[in-house]
Design an enzyme around this catalytic site. Structure first.
Site, short mmCIF file in Angstrom:
data_model
loop_
_atom_site.label_atom_id
_atom_site.label_comp_id
_atom_site.label_asym_id
_atom_site.label_seq_id
_atom_site.Cartn_x
_atom_site.Cartn_y
_atom_site.Cartn_z
N LYS A 56 2.23 -38.38 6.76
CA LYS A 56 0.94 -38.44 7.47
C LYS A 56 -0.02 -39.42 6.80
O LYS A 56 -0.90 -39.98 7.44
CB LYS A 56 0.32 -37.05 7.55
N GLY B 275 2.94 -29.15 22.56
CA GLY B 275 2.54 -28.38 21.37
C GLY B 275 1.24 -27.61 21.60
O GLY B 275 0.63 -27.66 22.67
N GLN B 276 0.83 -26.89 20.55
CA GLN B 276 -0.41 -26.11 20.65
C GLN B 276 -1.59 -26.99 21.08
O GLN B 276 -2.27 -26.71 22.08
CB GLN B 276 -0.74 -25.48 19.28
N GLU C 81 -3.83 -31.85 4.97
CA GLU C 81 -2.73 -31.88 4.00
C GLU C 81 -2.80 -33.15 3.15
O GLU C 81 -2.20 -33.21 2.08
CB GLU C 81 -1.38 -31.79 4.71
P1 NAP Z 1 2.99 -28.47 17.31
O1 NAP Z 1 2.56 -27.28 18.09
O2 NAP Z 1 4.07 -28.33 16.31
O3 NAP Z 1 3.40 -29.61 18.36
C1 NAP Z 1 4.06 -30.78 17.95
C2 NAP Z 1 4.38 -31.61 19.18
O4 NAP Z 1 5.04 -32.82 18.76
C3 NAP Z 1 5.32 -30.91 20.19
O5 NAP Z 1 4.89 -31.24 21.48
C4 NAP Z 1 6.66 -31.59 19.87
O6 NAP Z 1 7.54 -31.59 20.98
C5 NAP Z 1 6.19 -33.01 19.60
N1 NAP Z 1 7.19 -33.82 18.91
C6 NAP Z 1 7.82 -33.57 17.73
N2 NAP Z 1 8.68 -34.57 17.44
C7 NAP Z 1 8.60 -35.47 18.45
C8 NAP Z 1 9.25 -36.70 18.74
N3 NAP Z 1 10.18 -37.23 17.91
N4 NAP Z 1 8.93 -37.36 19.88
C9 NAP Z 1 8.01 -36.85 20.73
N5 NAP Z 1 7.37 -35.68 20.52
C10 NAP Z 1 7.67 -34.99 19.39
O7 NAP Z 1 1.73 -29.11 16.53
P2 NAP Z 1 0.16 -28.87 16.76
O8 NAP Z 1 -0.26 -27.71 15.93
O9 NAP Z 1 -0.15 -28.91 18.20
O10 NAP Z 1 -0.42 -30.16 16.04
C11 NAP Z 1 -0.62 -31.38 16.75
C12 NAP Z 1 -0.72 -32.53 15.76
O11 NAP Z 1 -1.80 -32.31 14.86
C13 NAP Z 1 0.51 -32.73 14.87
O12 NAP Z 1 0.65 -34.11 14.65
C14 NAP Z 1 0.14 -32.03 13.57
O13 NAP Z 1 0.85 -32.60 12.50
C15 NAP Z 1 -1.35 -32.33 13.51
N6 NAP Z 1 -2.18 -31.35 12.81
C16 NAP Z 1 -2.13 -30.04 13.16
C17 NAP Z 1 -2.97 -29.14 12.54
C18 NAP Z 1 -2.97 -27.67 12.90
O14 NAP Z 1 -3.52 -26.87 12.12
N7 NAP Z 1 -2.45 -27.30 14.05
C19 NAP Z 1 -3.87 -29.59 11.55
C20 NAP Z 1 -3.89 -30.95 11.23
C21 NAP Z 1 -3.05 -31.82 11.88
P3 NAP Z 1 8.60 -30.40 21.24
O15 NAP Z 1 7.84 -29.31 21.95
O16 NAP Z 1 9.62 -31.06 22.08
O17 NAP Z 1 9.10 -29.96 19.89
N1 GDD Z 2 4.42 -20.79 7.24
C1 GDD Z 2 4.23 -19.86 6.29
N2 GDD Z 2 5.02 -18.74 6.31
N3 GDD Z 2 3.27 -20.07 5.35
C2 GDD Z 2 3.07 -19.09 4.43
C3 GDD Z 2 3.84 -17.91 4.42
C4 GDD Z 2 4.86 -17.74 5.39
O1 GDD Z 2 5.56 -16.74 5.42
N4 GDD Z 2 3.38 -17.14 3.40
C5 GDD Z 2 2.39 -17.80 2.81
N5 GDD Z 2 2.20 -18.99 3.42
C6 GDD Z 2 1.23 -20.02 3.00
C7 GDD Z 2 1.84 -21.42 2.82
O2 GDD Z 2 2.48 -21.53 1.56
C8 GDD Z 2 0.58 -22.27 2.96
O3 GDD Z 2 -0.05 -22.37 1.69
C9 GDD Z 2 -0.31 -21.49 3.90
O4 GDD Z 2 0.26 -20.17 4.01
C10 GDD Z 2 -0.42 -22.06 5.32
O5 GDD Z 2 0.90 -22.33 5.80
P1 GDD Z 2 1.16 -22.74 7.33
O6 GDD Z 2 0.56 -21.75 8.25
O7 GDD Z 2 2.62 -23.02 7.46
O8 GDD Z 2 0.30 -24.06 7.52
P2 GDD Z 2 0.12 -25.36 6.60
O9 GDD Z 2 -1.27 -25.30 6.04
O10 GDD Z 2 1.22 -25.54 5.66
O11 GDD Z 2 0.22 -26.54 7.67
C11 GDD Z 2 -0.52 -26.49 8.90
O12 GDD Z 2 -1.82 -27.01 8.70
C12 GDD Z 2 -1.87 -28.39 8.34
C13 GDD Z 2 -3.35 -28.75 8.14
O13 GDD Z 2 -3.79 -28.39 6.88
C14 GDD Z 2 0.28 -27.29 9.93
O14 GDD Z 2 -0.32 -27.10 11.20
C15 GDD Z 2 0.24 -28.78 9.62
O15 GDD Z 2 0.82 -29.51 10.71
C16 GDD Z 2 -1.22 -29.22 9.41
O16 GDD Z 2 -1.27 -30.59 9.09
#
Ligand code: NAP
Ligand code: GDD
Length: 368
Positions: free
Chosen positions: A156, A12-13, A130
Site C-alpha cells: 500500500k 467489497g464493503q 497501516e
Molecule cells: P474488501 O471488503 O476486502 O473488498 C476488497 C475488494 O477488492 C473486493 O471487491 C474484491 O473483489 C476486490 N479485489 C481484490 N482483488 C482484486 C483484483 N485482483 N482485481 C479486482 N478486484 C479485486 O475491502 P474494503 O474493506 O471494502 O476496503 C476497500 C479498500 O480500502 C481496500 O483497498 C482496502 O485495502 C482499503 N482500506 C480498507 C480499510 C477498512 O478498514 N475497511 C481501511 C483502510 C483502507 P472480490 O469480491 O472478487 O474478492
Molecule cells: N483479523 C483478526 N482476527 N484480527 C485480530 C484477531 C482475530 O482473531 N484477534 C486480534 N486481532 C487484532 C489484529 O492482530 C489487529 O491488531 C487488530 O485486531 C485488527 O485486525 P483486523 O480487524 O484484521 O484489521 P487490520 O487493522 O489488520 O486491517 C484492517 O484495517 C486496515 C486499516 O488500518 C483492514 O481493513 C485493512 O485493509 C486496512 O487497511
C-alpha cells in the site's frame, strides 16, 4: 447528464456503500468484478439490474482488462478500492498482495494515461492507516512518518507514493485517503470486529461455544464505513488534489470491542489472565453460559509483526472537507453490528430448522 464513476472493488464493503452513495447523487456507476465460481455478489445484489448501475469483468492484475474498461466507460472519477485487504493473509500471499495492492495502482494510473483521460478523470486511491504500522507518533496525521509493518502495508505504501508521483509528474488529479479502520454490518467475517459480533450472536443463540482471538490489547480507531465513503467522494470534489487522514480520533482495544459486543447480546464478561492465557468468562447472561469461558486467545491469530496503536487525527478532513468524524460513535457502531448479526444468525437458525424438518419429513414420507 450526471457524472460517470468507475469503482474497482465494488463487491467489497466500501464498494457497496460507495455505489449506493454515488447512485443517490445521480451518478452512473460502473464497477469491476472478477470471475468467481460463485455468482452471487451479496453486498451489491440489491443494486444489480438498477438503472445506472453497470458491471464489467476485469482484474487489477490484468493491465489490458483495466485499459479496456477505462476506455469503454470514459469515467469522470475512478475509485480504486480493489485490494487483497486482509493484513494477516498478506503474510501468506505476499506476492499476490504486492501485485494487486501496489502494481495494481500503477495499472489504474497508466490506464487513464493510455486512454488520454489524465486531464479529465479524477482518481481516488484507497490508502490506509497501516502505513503508520510500527507507529512513530500517536495520534497519526498527514505529517506522521510511515513505518509499514506487513506485506500489505508495504504494498500500500507503493500505491501511496505512485499516486503522489503521478500527481506531481503529470499534473493528474489523484489522491490518497489514509483511512483508519472502518467497519459495518457488511464487514468481511474474518476481520476482528465482524468476527466478534458474529460469534457473540452465535454464542447468545446457542450455535457456538467459544470465540478464539489473537492480540486482545491491540488498539484501533474504528469508524463506520457508511460515513467514510462520503470522504472518498469529497476528496475528488476539491479545487486541488490532496491526501487526507480519515479517522474518528477515538481509540479502543479489541478487548473493549468484544466486551461491548457481548453486552449487546445480553452477556457480561469478566477478563482474567494475561497474554495467551487471557480468558473472557461469562458472569451474567443466559444460565447455560454463566461461569463458562466464552473468549480465549489462540496464538494462531497472532501476526509475525502486528500494528498495535492506531489513532488518527482527522483535523485536516474536518477543516478542509467539512467532514464530521463523530457522526457514528463507537458505541453506535458496535450496537448496529451486533444487532445485524443477531438478526442474521436468527434467520439462518430458522432456515436451518426448516431444512432439518424437511429432511425428517422426507425420511418419514410426510413430504413427497
Ligand atoms: P474488501 O471488503 O476486502 O473488498 C476488497 C475488494 O477488492 C473486493 O471487491 C474484491 O473483489 C476486490 N479485489 C481484490 N482483488 C482484486 C483484483 N485482483 N482485481 C479486482 N478486484 C479485486 O475491502 P474494503 O474493506 O471494502 O476496503 C476497500 C479498500 O480500502 C481496500 O483497498 C482496502 O485495502 C482499503 N482500506 C480498507 C480499510 C477498512 O478498514 N475497511 C481501511 C483502510 C483502507 P472480490 O469480491 O472478487 O474478492
Ligand atoms: N483479523 C483478526 N482476527 N484480527 C485480530 C484477531 C482475530 O482473531 N484477534 C486480534 N486481532 C487484532 C489484529 O492482530 C489487529 O491488531 C487488530 O485486531 C485488527 O485486525 P483486523 O480487524 O484484521 O484489521 P487490520 O487493522 O489488520 O486491517 C484492517 O484495517 C486496515 C486499516 O488500518 C483492514 O481493513 C485493512 O485493509 C486496512 O487497511
Amino acid at each position: 447528464m450526471g457524472k460517470r464513476a468507475l469503482i474497482t472493488g465494488i463487491t467489497g464493503q466500501d464498494g457497496s456503500f460507495l455505489s449506493e452513495f454515488l447512485l443517490n447523487k445521480g451518478y452512473e456507476v460502473h464497477g469491476i468484478i472478477r470471475r468467481s465460481s460463485v455468482d452471487f455478489r451479496e453486498r451489491i445484489a440489491h443494486l444489480e439490474g438498477k438503472p445506472g448501475f453497470h458491471l464489467h469483468f476485469a482484474d487489477l492484475g490484468d493491465s489490458m482488462s483495466i485499459v479496456k474498461v477505462v476506455g469503454q466507460v470514459q469515467p469522470d472519477e475512478i475509485y480504486n478500492l480493489a485490494a487483497q485487504s486482509h493484513v494477516q493473509v498478506s503474510f501468506d500471499a505476499p506476492e499476490f498482495t504486492a501485485d494487486v495492492d501496489a502494481v495494481g495502482v500503477l495499472r489504474i494510473l497508466e490506464a487513464v494515461r493510455a486512454c488520454h483521460l489524465e486531464k479529465r478523470c479524477r482518481i481516488y486511491q484507497a490508502s490506509t492507516s497501516e502505513l503508520y504500522g510500527k507507529v512513530e507518533a500517536v495520534p497519526q496525521n498527514e505529517e506522521t512518518p510511515f513505518h509499514p509493518y506487513s506485506p500489505y502495508a508495504v504494498a500500500k505504501l507503493y500505491g501511496y507514493w505512485i499516486v503522489k508521483e503521478y500527481r506531481e509528474a503529470y499534473g493528474m488529479y489523484c489522491c490518497s485517503g489514509i483511512l483508519f479502520n472502518h467497519e459495518s454490518e457488511r464487514r468481511g467475517e474474518t476481520f476482528v470486529t465482524r468476527k466478534i459480533t458474529l460469534a457473540a450472536a452465535r454464542i447468545a443463540q446457542g450455535l457456538q461455544d467459544r470465540l478464539l482471538l489473537g492480540n486482545l490489547s491491540s488498539k484501533r480507531d474504528w469508524g463506520y464505513a457508511r460515513d467514510y465513503v462520503e470522504c472518498m467522494w469529497l476528496m475528488l470534489q476539491q479545487e486541488r488534489p490532496d491526501d487526507y487522514v480519515i479517522a474518528t480520533g477515538v481509540q479502543h482495544t479489541v478487548r473493549e470491542f468484544a466486551d461491548l459486543a457481548f453486552r449487546h447480546v445480553g452477556i457480561t464478561l469478566r477478563w482474567e489472565g494475561e497474554g495467551a492465557d487471557e480468558k473472557g468468562i461469562c458472569t451474567a447472561g443466559p444460565d447455560r453460559l454463566v461461569g463458562k469461558i466464552l473468549v480465549a486467545v489462540s496464538p494462531d491469530f497472532y501476526r509475525p509483526t502486528d500494528v498495535v496503536n492506531l489513532l488518527g487525527d482527522p483535523s485536516k478532513a474536518r477543516r478542509e472537507l467539512g467532514w464530521d468524524p463523530a457522526r457514528t460513535s463507537f458505541e453506535q457502531l458496535v450496537a448496529l453490528m451486533a444487532e445485524a448479526d443477531m438478526a442474521k444468525v436468527a434467520a439462518e437458525g430458522a432456515a436451518a430448522k426448516v431444512r432439518t424438518n424437511l429432511a425428517e419429513y422426507l425420511e418419514k414420507g410426510i413430504v413427497k
